[in-house]
Motif scaffolding. Structure first.
Motif, PDB file in Angstrom:
ATOM      1  N   LYS A 138       0.844  -1.143  -0.145  1.00 40.20           N
ATOM      2  CA  LYS A 138       0.250   0.231   0.177  1.00 40.20           C
ATOM      3  C   LYS A 138       0.761   0.753  -0.019  1.00 40.20           C
ATOM      4  CE  LYS A 138      -0.995   1.861   3.570  1.00 40.20           C
ATOM      5  NZ  LYS A 138      -0.816   2.894   4.683  1.00 40.20           N
ATOM      6  N   GLU A 139       1.781   1.357   0.891  1.00 41.11           N
ATOM      7  CA  GLU A 139       2.965   2.288   0.766  1.00 41.11           C
ATOM      8  C   GLU A 139       3.705   2.473  -0.520  1.00 41.11           C
ATOM      9  OE1 GLU A 139       3.279   5.164   3.319  1.00 41.11           O
ATOM     10  OE2 GLU A 139       1.724   4.067   3.697  1.00 41.11           O
ATOM     11  N   LEU A 172       8.578 -15.519   1.734  1.00 41.20           N
ATOM     12  CA  LEU A 172       8.793 -13.526   1.646  1.00 41.20           C
ATOM     13  C   LEU A 172       7.386 -13.511   0.445  1.00 41.20           C
ATOM     14  CD1 LEU A 172      11.255 -11.544   2.830  1.00 41.20           C
ATOM     15  CD2 LEU A 172       9.461 -11.759   3.772  1.00 41.20           C
ATOM     16  N   LYS A 173       7.711 -13.729  -1.234  1.00 45.48           N
ATOM     17  CA  LYS A 173       7.286 -14.021  -1.915  1.00 45.48           C
ATOM     18  C   LYS A 173       5.999 -13.776  -1.782  1.00 45.48           C
ATOM     19  CE  LYS A 173       8.584 -13.786  -6.961  1.00 45.48           C
ATOM     20  NZ  LYS A 173       9.574 -13.771  -7.293  1.00 45.48           N
ATOM     21  N   ASN A 174       5.730 -15.765  -1.728  1.00 49.38           N
ATOM     22  CA  ASN A 174       4.775 -15.525  -1.336  1.00 49.38           C
ATOM     23  C   ASN A 174       3.585 -15.142  -0.785  1.00 49.38           C
ATOM     24  OD1 ASN A 174       4.554 -18.412  -2.528  1.00 49.38           O
ATOM     25  ND2 ASN A 174       5.117 -19.424  -0.816  1.00 49.38           N
ATOM     26  N   SER A 175       4.284 -14.366   0.731  1.00 50.43           N
ATOM     27  CA  SER A 175       3.314 -13.815   1.253  1.00 50.43           C
ATOM     28  C   SER A 175       3.442 -12.642   0.167  1.00 50.43           C
ATOM     29  CB  SER A 175       3.574 -13.036   2.519  1.00 50.43           C
ATOM     30  OG  SER A 175       4.216 -14.240   3.664  1.00 50.43           O
ATOM     31  N   PHE A 176       3.840 -12.107  -0.310  1.00 53.07           N
ATOM     32  CA  PHE A 176       3.482 -10.238  -0.978  1.00 53.07           C
ATOM     33  C   PHE A 176       2.727 -10.998  -2.009  1.00 53.07           C
ATOM     34  CE2 PHE A 176       7.665  -8.791   1.167  1.00 53.07           C
ATOM     35  CZ  PHE A 176       7.099  -7.217   1.424  1.00 53.07           C
ATOM     36  N   ASN A 177       2.943 -12.234  -2.643  1.00 52.50           N
ATOM     37  CA  ASN A 177       1.669 -12.731  -4.003  1.00 52.50           C
ATOM     38  C   ASN A 177       0.227 -12.831  -3.161  1.00 52.50           C
ATOM     39  OD1 ASN A 177       3.127 -13.162  -6.075  1.00 52.50           O
ATOM     40  ND2 ASN A 177       3.978 -14.466  -5.315  1.00 52.50           N
ATOM     41  N   LEU A 178       0.391 -13.035  -2.309  1.00 48.82           N
ATOM     42  CA  LEU A 178      -1.092 -13.822  -1.145  1.00 48.82           C
ATOM     43  C   LEU A 178      -1.294 -12.475  -1.196  1.00 48.82           C
ATOM     44  CD1 LEU A 178      -3.598 -15.006   0.279  1.00 48.82           C
ATOM     45  CD2 LEU A 178      -2.247 -15.102   1.512  1.00 48.82           C
ATOM     46  N   ALA A 179      -0.834 -11.061  -0.486  1.00 53.94           N
ATOM     47  CA  ALA A 179      -0.888  -9.966  -0.237  1.00 53.94           C
ATOM     48  C   ALA A 179      -1.923  -8.853  -1.416  1.00 53.94           C
ATOM     49  CB  ALA A 179      -0.255  -8.754   0.215  1.00 53.94           C
ATOM     50  N   LEU A 180      -0.718  -8.983  -2.094  1.00 49.96           N
ATOM     51  CA  LEU A 180      -1.544  -8.295  -3.883  1.00 49.96           C
ATOM     52  C   LEU A 180      -2.080  -8.836  -3.572  1.00 49.96           C
ATOM     53  CD1 LEU A 180       1.817  -8.096  -5.760  1.00 49.96           C
ATOM     54  CD2 LEU A 180       0.608  -6.696  -5.465  1.00 49.96           C
ATOM     55  N   ASP A 181      -2.998 -10.106  -3.999  1.00 51.20           N
ATOM     56  CA  ASP A 181      -4.568 -10.569  -4.635  1.00 51.20           C
ATOM     57  C   ASP A 181      -5.339 -10.900  -3.502  1.00 51.20           C
ATOM     58  OD1 ASP A 181      -3.181 -12.359  -6.704  1.00 51.20           O
ATOM     59  OD2 ASP A 181      -3.051 -14.057  -5.458  1.00 51.20           O
ATOM     60  N   SER A 182      -4.761 -10.464  -2.366  1.00 55.61           N
ATOM     61  CA  SER A 182      -5.608  -9.929  -1.129  1.00 55.61           C
ATOM     62  C   SER A 182      -6.279  -8.883  -1.412  1.00 55.61           C
ATOM     63  CB  SER A 182      -5.460 -10.117  -0.060  1.00 55.61           C
ATOM     64  OG  SER A 182      -4.327  -9.600   0.565  1.00 55.61           O
ATOM     65  N   MET A 183      -5.497  -7.716  -2.249  1.00 54.56           N
ATOM     66  CA  MET A 183      -6.117  -6.265  -2.218  1.00 54.56           C
ATOM     67  C   MET A 183      -6.308  -5.989  -3.200  1.00 54.56           C
ATOM     68  SD  MET A 183      -2.505  -5.160  -0.027  1.00 54.56           S
ATOM     69  CE  MET A 183      -2.789  -3.612   0.092  1.00 54.56           C
ATOM     70  N   ILE A 198      -4.580  -5.170  -6.571  1.00 58.14           N
ATOM     71  CA  ILE A 198      -3.781  -4.099  -6.745  1.00 58.14           C
ATOM     72  C   ILE A 198      -2.738  -4.851  -7.978  1.00 58.14           C
ATOM     73  CG2 ILE A 198      -4.052  -2.730  -5.527  1.00 58.14           C
ATOM     74  CD1 ILE A 198      -2.254  -3.080  -3.863  1.00 58.14           C
ATOM     75  N   TYR A 199      -3.211  -6.364  -7.905  1.00 56.74           N
ATOM     76  CA  TYR A 199      -1.569  -6.378  -8.858  1.00 56.74           C
ATOM     77  C   TYR A 199      -1.300  -6.390  -9.804  1.00 56.74           C
ATOM     78  CZ  TYR A 199      -6.621  -9.494  -9.640  1.00 56.74           C
ATOM     79  OH  TYR A 199      -7.373  -9.601 -10.419  1.00 56.74           O
TER      80      TYR A 199
END
Length: 268
Positions: A59-60, A82-93, A95-96
């Protein structure tokens, strides 16, 4: 044009509260305080620490063009963690479309970068100027010296923050003895759903300590209003069975309490 479309999205984007856990909103508020230097987050498995931090950093990057650098001790573990967590975060928001996925980074179309590095040698700490946020995942796998080097290398920008997360196991860990216990902690008005969780601030005002559990994760425990998230009944039953069969392991792995050994030993 695509550029104008993405610029419109970045300036008019609205996130639904149903995409996030309570920890995320607390972190957003903490970023507003420039005097806060450190945000320490620990707790049990399934408390969604890393994903909430990833959502925050993405988001930042999208809204404020803030660069961030995330460290994992071993480079070989980045893609599986880490990369899996960022991918999940992108999908959940959702904003991919605004980010280009690279092997060890996510690059926003506004130029902001979220870089991931392994700290296999101390040389990788050098050259981190220009990053607003530095995130250390599983800080207990690092050394005190490496943490201090990271801290001293984060400079030259207002409001920079070092964020660290971990699952506590050994109460003799340097993270507890040489870092957390060196601060005097006081309660804050921030609240998490679990009664065992807390958000504390150091007396000096420079550090935040957050403890969280799976009960703060609406994608395991479900939201209080039961209108979003997901309640994982099977996993919750596993946790409850562990509470009965091995209470020490339950306190360490589920509640995020410190054990008496590196394997989560007996409590006094």
């Amino acid at each position: 044009t695509l550029f104008r479309l993405m610029n419109y999205i970045q300036t008019n984007i609205k996130f639904s509260k149903k995409w996030f856990n309570p920890l995320y909103f607390i972190l957003c508020e903490l970023l507003k305080e420039d005097s806060i230097r450190f945000i320490f987050i620990y707790g049990g498995k399934g408390s969604s620490k890393t994903v909430s931090i990833a959502q925050l950093l993405l988001k930042e990057a999208l809204i404020k063009k803030a660069n961030s650098l995330s460290f994992r001790k071993e480079s070989s573990r980045i893609k599986a963690s880490l990369k899996n967590s960022f991918n999940l975060a992108l999908d959940s928001m959702f904003i991919y479309p605004a980010f280009k996925k690279m092997e060890f980074s996510f690059v926003c179309n506004n130029g902001a970068e979220l870089l991931m590095k392994g700290l296999d040698d101390s040389e990788k700490i050098k050259g981190i100027e220009g990053f607003k946020y530095l995130y250390i995942d599983e800080i207990n796998q690092f050394t005190n010296e490496e943490f201090n080097d990271c801290n001293m290398s984060l400079r030259g920008m207002l409001g920079q923050k070092l964020i660290a997360s971990w699952n506590p196991v050994d109460e003799r860990s340097w993270v507890k003895v040489d870092l957390i216990d060196t601060f005097d902690w006081v309660e804050t008005n921030y609240k998490l759903p679990c009664e065992n969780s807390f958000v504390k601030k150091s007396a000096c005002g420079r550090a935040i300590l957050i403890k969280t559990t799976y009960q703060d994760n609406y994608w395991i425990n479900g939201s209080p209003c039961k209108t979003y998230g997901f309640r994982d009944e099977n996993l919750i039953k596993e946790y409850e069975e562990l509470r009965v069969t091995d209470y020490n392991k339950y306190k360490v792995n589920v509640l995020g309490e410190y054990g008496k050994s590196q394997f989560g030993g007996e409590f006094l």
